[in-house]
Motif scaffolding. Structure first.
Motif, mmCIF file in Angstrom:
data_model
loop_
_atom_site.group_PDB
_atom_site.id
_atom_site.type_symbol
_atom_site.label_atom_id
_atom_site.label_comp_id
_atom_site.label_asym_id
_atom_site.label_seq_id
_atom_site.Cartn_x
_atom_site.Cartn_y
_atom_site.Cartn_z
ATOM 1 N N LEU A 70 -12.605 11.959 -15.477
ATOM 2 C CA LEU A 70 -13.256 12.848 -14.509
ATOM 3 C C LEU A 70 -13.658 14.175 -15.153
ATOM 4 N N LYS A 119 -20.019 9.159 -7.486
ATOM 5 C CA LYS A 119 -20.503 10.534 -7.314
ATOM 6 C C LYS A 119 -20.098 11.435 -8.481
ATOM 7 N N HIS A 120 -19.069 11.051 -9.234
ATOM 8 C CA HIS A 120 -18.636 11.829 -10.399
ATOM 9 C C HIS A 120 -19.161 11.254 -11.711
ATOM 10 N N SER A 148 -16.660 13.536 -17.529
ATOM 11 C CA SER A 148 -17.919 13.307 -16.805
ATOM 12 C C SER A 148 -18.412 14.590 -16.136
ATOM 13 N N ASN A 149 -17.508 15.421 -15.640
ATOM 14 C CA ASN A 149 -17.918 16.701 -15.045
ATOM 15 C C ASN A 149 -18.531 17.628 -16.088
#
Length: 94
Positions: free
Chosen positions: A83, A29-30, A86-87
């Motif tokens: 994280l 999902k990330h 990727s965000n």
């Protein structure tokens, strides 16, 4: 020789099209669909991680792909860096 102050980011680590066994390290999902080296580099610059690019390196489990890699300063844990990168990429794509 291993550099304790730098960490390697392969695009496969944050690629939503890859499974965990194929090298993805963050939850789907990330993850990002087909991340580019340029996108990873720009996100790492925004985070102040002083990225350097090695375009012609191949991720060892997929040596035939020639994906390239980004090497960044180790200012936080690797999973945290993945994280955040990727965000930032997901945010810039939308």
């Amino acid at each position: 020789m291993k550099d304790e102050k730098r960490t390697i980011i392969w695009p496969d680590y944050i690629d939503s099209k890859k499974s965990r066994s194929e090298g993805r390290k963050i939850p789907k999902k990330h993850a990002v669909s087909s991340p580019k080296i340029r996108e990873i580099t720009q996100a790492a610059k925004k985070l102040g991680l002083d990225p350097s690019v090695e375009k012609y390196k191949s991720y060892p489990p997929a040596w035939w792909e020639g994906s390239g890699r980004v090497i960044v300063d180790k200012k936080m844990k690797k999973l945290e860096v993945l994280l955040k990168i990727s965000n930032l990429i997901n945010g810039s794509r939308s």
